[in-house]
Motif scaffolding. Structure first.
Motif, PDB file in Angstrom:
ATOM      1  N   LEU A 103       1.642   5.362  -0.636  1.00 16.75           N
ATOM      2  CA  LEU A 103       1.124   6.730  -0.738  1.00 16.75           C
ATOM      3  C   LEU A 103       2.112   7.569  -1.540  1.00 16.75           C
ATOM      4  O   LEU A 103       3.304   7.618  -1.205  1.00 16.75           O
ATOM      5  CB  LEU A 103       0.951   7.329   0.669  1.00 16.75           C
ATOM      6  N   GLU A 104       1.606   8.195  -2.601  1.00 14.52           N
ATOM      7  CA  GLU A 104       2.427   9.144  -3.358  1.00 14.52           C
ATOM      8  C   GLU A 104       1.938  10.555  -3.055  1.00 14.52           C
ATOM      9  O   GLU A 104       0.740  10.834  -3.171  1.00 14.52           O
ATOM     10  CB  GLU A 104       2.302   8.897  -4.872  1.00 14.52           C
ATOM     11  N   GLN A 111       2.573   7.810   9.712  1.00 13.11           N
ATOM     12  CA  GLN A 111       1.644   7.014   8.900  1.00 13.11           C
ATOM     13  C   GLN A 111       2.307   5.844   8.166  1.00 13.11           C
ATOM     14  O   GLN A 111       1.691   5.185   7.338  1.00 13.11           O
ATOM     15  CB  GLN A 111       0.923   7.930   7.902  1.00 13.11           C
ATOM     16  N   PHE A 168       0.720   3.026   5.760  1.00 13.40           N
ATOM     17  CA  PHE A 168       1.198   2.668   4.424  1.00 13.40           C
ATOM     18  C   PHE A 168       2.494   1.854   4.533  1.00 13.40           C
ATOM     19  O   PHE A 168       3.297   2.072   5.444  1.00 13.40           O
ATOM     20  CB  PHE A 168       1.470   3.943   3.613  1.00 13.40           C
ATOM     21  N   LYS A 219       0.878  -1.175   0.000  1.00 10.99           N
ATOM     22  CA  LYS A 219       0.000   0.000   0.000  1.00 10.99           C
ATOM     23  C   LYS A 219       0.915   1.225   0.000  1.00 10.99           C
ATOM     24  O   LYS A 219       1.639   1.456   0.972  1.00 10.99           O
ATOM     25  CB  LYS A 219      -0.880  -0.042   1.253  1.00 10.99           C
ATOM     26  N   GLY A 253       0.013  13.796   4.912  1.00  8.30           N
ATOM     27  CA  GLY A 253      -0.358  12.413   4.628  1.00  8.30           C
ATOM     28  C   GLY A 253      -1.858  12.282   4.453  1.00  8.30           C
ATOM     29  O   GLY A 253      -2.557  13.264   4.153  1.00  8.30           O
ATOM     30  N   LYS A 274      -6.397   6.891   5.855  1.00 12.00           N
ATOM     31  CA  LYS A 274      -6.055   5.753   4.973  1.00 12.00           C
ATOM     32  C   LYS A 274      -4.802   5.046   5.471  1.00 12.00           C
ATOM     33  O   LYS A 274      -4.392   4.031   4.913  1.00 12.00           O
ATOM     34  CB  LYS A 274      -5.833   6.227   3.526  1.00 12.00           C
ATOM     35  N   ALA A 275      -4.118   5.612   6.473  1.00  9.57           N
ATOM     36  CA  ALA A 275      -2.869   5.051   7.000  1.00  9.57           C
ATOM     37  C   ALA A 275      -3.175   3.757   7.772  1.00  9.57           C
ATOM     38  O   ALA A 275      -4.320   3.552   8.171  1.00  9.57           O
ATOM     39  CB  ALA A 275      -2.209   6.085   7.904  1.00  9.57           C
ATOM     40  N   GLY A 308      -0.858  16.932   0.956  1.00  8.89           N
ATOM     41  CA  GLY A 308      -0.203  15.652   1.200  1.00  8.89           C
ATOM     42  C   GLY A 308       0.941  15.720   2.197  1.00  8.89           C
ATOM     43  O   GLY A 308       1.428  14.677   2.637  1.00  8.89           O
ATOM     44  N   HIS A 322      -2.143   5.019  -3.639  1.00 11.80           N
ATOM     45  CA  HIS A 322      -2.939   6.127  -3.116  1.00 11.80           C
ATOM     46  C   HIS A 322      -2.136   7.377  -3.456  1.00 11.80           C
ATOM     47  O   HIS A 322      -0.975   7.484  -3.062  1.00 11.80           O
ATOM     48  CB  HIS A 322      -3.129   6.006  -1.602  1.00 11.80           C
ATOM     49  N   THR A 323      -2.728   8.302  -4.183  1.00 14.63           N
ATOM     50  CA  THR A 323      -1.946   9.464  -4.613  1.00 14.63           C
ATOM     51  C   THR A 323      -2.710  10.750  -4.345  1.00 14.63           C
ATOM     52  O   THR A 323      -3.907  10.838  -4.607  1.00 14.63           O
ATOM     53  CB  THR A 323      -1.516   9.311  -6.091  1.00 14.63           C
ATOM     54  N   ILE A 336       5.955   5.251   1.361  1.00 16.24           N
ATOM     55  CA  ILE A 336       5.492   6.611   1.032  1.00 16.24           C
ATOM     56  C   ILE A 336       6.557   7.260   0.159  1.00 16.24           C
ATOM     57  O   ILE A 336       7.750   7.204   0.465  1.00 16.24           O
ATOM     58  CB  ILE A 336       5.247   7.468   2.297  1.00 16.24           C
TER      59      ILE A 336
END
Ligand code: SAM
Length: 217
Positions: free
Chosen positions: A88-89, A168, A149, A86, A142, A146-147, A139, A109-110, A152
């Motif tokens: 995060l961008e 996160q 991740f 998972k 974060g 949704k955390a 962002g 997830h961006t 990242i």
């Protein structure tokens, strides 16, 4: 209506780009394969198509850029994506990095600050068959709900490592982020070894557009 055509010439230019990246030190075969697969010119304004396979950053509107392919490859390599991670961008931009992450098997997830780029890329990536979760907002904080991740990636230059992002990250997770001043930044890889222990590795300098927001500039 955009016409997406991946010609023989584009494929050849992409192959040459992959060779260039390997020569510059990118070793991860999956990353090179992903760069060789995604048509970078699809992410460009048609007036700039002839430049899409140069190893350079280019404007994407709204004062923002699509990162240099070497940078995308370098950050992707540092992330060491495992299928199902998972990720995060921060800084969706054109969606090119998100597409590479998707091809590497990530659940992407961006988040993008700029409303116009968010709208544009959210509509565009699914047309290429790329699945991602899109968010609009700051962002640098974060996405707490949704955390956590596994990984990242920050694709804008930060003044410091945002505390929210470290929070996160899962234990065992990796944060890749350029940190420095508004002009140049050192690429950093932070690994969360335990809930309290973070290790840090520093790499070469890069030049990103600034990370805005609460924990940015
Ligand atoms: N990853 C992008 C791509 O593949 O095209 C390139 C990103 S561009 C170098 C940096 C992006 O970060 C810009 O689109 C900018 O609007 C965005 N950005 C800057 N600060 C941000 C923030 N606090 N939260 C989310 N996005 C941010």
């Amino acid at each position: 209506m955009i016409k997406l055509e991946d010609s023989y010439s584009h494929k050849g230019q992409r192959k040459a780009l992959v060779k260039t990246l390997a020569r510059k030190g990118i070793m991860d075969k999956k990353v090179l394969e992903a760069i060789g697969t995604i048509p970078r010119h699809f992410f460009f304004d048609s007036a700039l198509h002839s430049h899409a396979y140069e190893d350079k950053a280019f404007p994407i509107g709204e004062g923002q850029t699509i990162s240099q392919p070497f940078t995308v490859a370098f950050q992707s390599e540092l992330l060491a994506i495992n299928a199902g991670d998972k990720v995060l961008e921060i800084g969706t931009g054109s969606g090119y990095q998100a597409a590479i992450l998707y091809l590497l098997g990530a659940e992407v997830h961006t988040i993008e600050y700029n409303q116009h780029l968010y709208q544009r890329t959210k509509k565009f990536l699914p047309k290429l068959g790329i699945k991602a979760h899109f968010y609009q907002g700051d962002g640098s904080l974060g996405i707490p709900d949704k955390a956590p991740f596994d990984k990242i990636i920050v694709t804008a230059g930060a003044p410091v490592v945002p505390k929210s992002l470290l929070k996160q990250l899962k234990v065992g997770g990796i944060l890749v982020i350029p940190v420095g001043d508004r002009k140049t930044q050192k690429m950093m890889k932070l690994t969360k070894k335990t809930a309290k222990q973070i290790t840090q590795e520093e790499y070469d300098s890069f030049a990103f557009v600034p990370l805005l927001g609460h924990e940015g500039w």
